[in-house]
Design a protein around this motif. Structure first.
Motif, PDB file in Angstrom:
ATOM      1  N   LEU A  81      10.807  24.767  44.991  1.00 10.53           N
ATOM      2  CA  LEU A  81      11.401  25.369  46.173  1.00 10.53           C
ATOM      3  C   LEU A  81      10.759  24.872  47.462  1.00 10.53           C
ATOM      4  O   LEU A  81      11.449  24.564  48.421  1.00 10.53           O
ATOM      5  N   ILE A  82       9.462  24.808  47.470  1.00  6.98           N
ATOM      6  CA  ILE A  82       8.738  24.416  48.672  1.00  6.98           C
ATOM      7  C   ILE A  82       8.989  22.943  48.949  1.00  6.98           C
ATOM      8  O   ILE A  82       8.851  22.102  48.073  1.00  6.98           O
ATOM      9  N   ASN A  83       9.363  22.635  50.180  1.00 11.32           N
ATOM     10  CA  ASN A  83       9.740  21.279  50.575  1.00 11.32           C
ATOM     11  C   ASN A  83       8.532  20.556  51.171  1.00 11.32           C
ATOM     12  O   ASN A  83       7.947  21.024  52.146  1.00 11.32           O
ATOM     13  N   ARG A  84       8.206  19.423  50.604  1.00 11.07           N
ATOM     14  CA  ARG A  84       7.075  18.645  51.101  1.00 11.07           C
ATOM     15  C   ARG A  84       7.503  17.334  51.754  1.00 11.07           C
ATOM     16  O   ARG A  84       6.710  16.417  51.896  1.00 11.07           O
ATOM     17  N   ASP A  85       8.764  17.268  52.149  1.00  6.29           N
ATOM     18  CA  ASP A  85       9.235  16.057  52.822  1.00  6.29           C
ATOM     19  C   ASP A  85       8.544  15.897  54.174  1.00  6.29           C
ATOM     20  O   ASP A  85       8.071  16.876  54.764  1.00  6.29           O
ATOM     21  N   ALA A  93      17.777  16.593  56.875  1.00  4.98           N
ATOM     22  CA  ALA A  93      18.429  17.273  55.745  1.00  4.98           C
ATOM     23  C   ALA A  93      18.873  18.695  56.097  1.00  4.98           C
ATOM     24  O   ALA A  93      19.365  19.406  55.232  1.00  4.98           O
ATOM     25  N   GLY A  94      18.684  19.118  57.343  1.00  3.04           N
ATOM     26  CA  GLY A  94      19.164  20.432  57.762  1.00  3.04           C
ATOM     27  C   GLY A  94      18.097  21.431  58.154  1.00  3.04           C
ATOM     28  O   GLY A  94      18.405  22.563  58.493  1.00  3.04           O
ATOM     29  N   SER A  95      16.835  21.067  58.081  1.00  3.08           N
ATOM     30  CA  SER A  95      15.719  21.921  58.519  1.00  3.08           C
ATOM     31  C   SER A  95      15.688  23.289  57.836  1.00  3.08           C
ATOM     32  O   SER A  95      15.384  24.300  58.455  1.00  3.08           O
ATOM     33  N   LYS A  96      16.014  23.314  56.560  1.00  2.00           N
ATOM     34  CA  LYS A  96      16.023  24.600  55.856  1.00  2.00           C
ATOM     35  C   LYS A  96      14.606  25.098  55.639  1.00  2.00           C
ATOM     36  O   LYS A  96      13.771  24.402  55.080  1.00  2.00           O
ATOM     37  N   GLU A  97      14.370  26.319  56.080  1.00  2.08           N
ATOM     38  CA  GLU A  97      13.072  26.939  55.871  1.00  2.08           C
ATOM     39  C   GLU A  97      12.994  27.481  54.445  1.00  2.08           C
ATOM     40  O   GLU A  97      14.006  27.649  53.768  1.00  2.08           O
ATOM     41  N   THR A  98      11.801  27.774  54.004  1.00  4.49           N
ATOM     42  CA  THR A  98      11.577  28.211  52.631  1.00  4.49           C
ATOM     43  C   THR A  98      12.382  29.463  52.298  1.00  4.49           C
ATOM     44  O   THR A  98      12.966  29.564  51.219  1.00  4.49           O
ATOM     45  N   VAL A  99      12.442  30.411  53.213  1.00  2.00           N
ATOM     46  CA  VAL A  99      13.187  31.648  52.942  1.00  2.00           C
ATOM     47  C   VAL A  99      14.673  31.350  52.771  1.00  2.00           C
ATOM     48  O   VAL A  99      15.334  31.932  51.904  1.00  2.00           O
ATOM     49  N   GLN A 100      15.214  30.437  53.571  1.00  3.36           N
ATOM     50  CA  GLN A 100      16.623  30.065  53.431  1.00  3.36           C
ATOM     51  C   GLN A 100      16.875  29.408  52.076  1.00  3.36           C
ATOM     52  O   GLN A 100      17.850  29.716  51.396  1.00  3.36           O
ATOM     53  N   ARG A 101      15.977  28.506  51.684  1.00  2.00           N
ATOM     54  CA  ARG A 101      16.112  27.864  50.380  1.00  2.00           C
ATOM     55  C   ARG A 101      15.985  28.897  49.259  1.00  2.00           C
ATOM     56  O   ARG A 101      16.692  28.835  48.252  1.00  2.00           O
ATOM     57  N   ALA A 102      15.091  29.868  49.439  1.00  2.00           N
ATOM     58  CA  ALA A 102      14.927  30.925  48.437  1.00  2.00           C
ATOM     59  C   ALA A 102      16.199  31.762  48.340  1.00  2.00           C
ATOM     60  O   ALA A 102      16.630  32.114  47.243  1.00  2.00           O
ATOM     61  N   HIS A 103      16.807  32.071  49.486  1.00  2.00           N
ATOM     62  CA  HIS A 103      18.047  32.852  49.475  1.00  2.00           C
ATOM     63  C   HIS A 103      19.149  32.103  48.724  1.00  2.00           C
ATOM     64  O   HIS A 103      19.876  32.696  47.928  1.00  2.00           O
TER      65      HIS A 103
END
Length: 141
Positions: A81-85, A93-103
């Protein structure tokens, strides 16, 4: 984890356990997974030590451009889940934060049909135990 505990308490909990967040549970699961992966140990070999890159780049060079650096960046933990790019890649890629990816992961999980994880024979044993306890309590439903 380093003490080999068999119980992890609090995944998904907020407010001292007064509420639970599915998103927090997914984030905590990713962190727990990284820890479990890390405690397995790290392979030490010419590849994981990047010996060829060290020889090629030297002690004062930049290792970020080396293919094995990027290939092994997640080696110690393998997050899902955690993005290390790098920032630019993440932003593009859209600047998705961790909470958004989790949702998004929560929505994906909840959109799938659930399997009954309790086997039929165990389910029968649980029902029998409940029935015995009800009888002891005088038939309370």
């Amino acid at each position: 984890m380093l003490t080999r505990s068999s119980n992890i308490y609090g995944a998904g909990m907020l407010e001292l356990g007064m509420s639970v967040s599915f998103e927090q549970m997914v984030i905590d699961n990713d962190i727990i997974g990284m820890i479990q992966y890390a405690i397995k140990g790290i392979e030490v070999s010419d590849e994981t030590l990047a010996v060829d890159s060290i020889i090629e780049v030297g002690s004062e060079g930049n290792f970020f451009a080396q293919p094995d650096t990027m290939a092994n960046v997640d080696y110690p933990s393998r997050p899902e889940l955690i993005n290390r790019d790098m920032f630019d890649t993440w932003a593009t890629a859209g600047s998705k934060e961790t909470v958004q990816r989790a949702h998004e992961k929560v929505v994906e999980i909840l959109s799938k049909p659930s399997d009954n994880i309790i086997l039929a024979d165990r389910n029968a044993k649980i029902d029998a135990l409940i029935d015995r306890k009800r009888e002891k309590l005088g038939g309370v439903q």
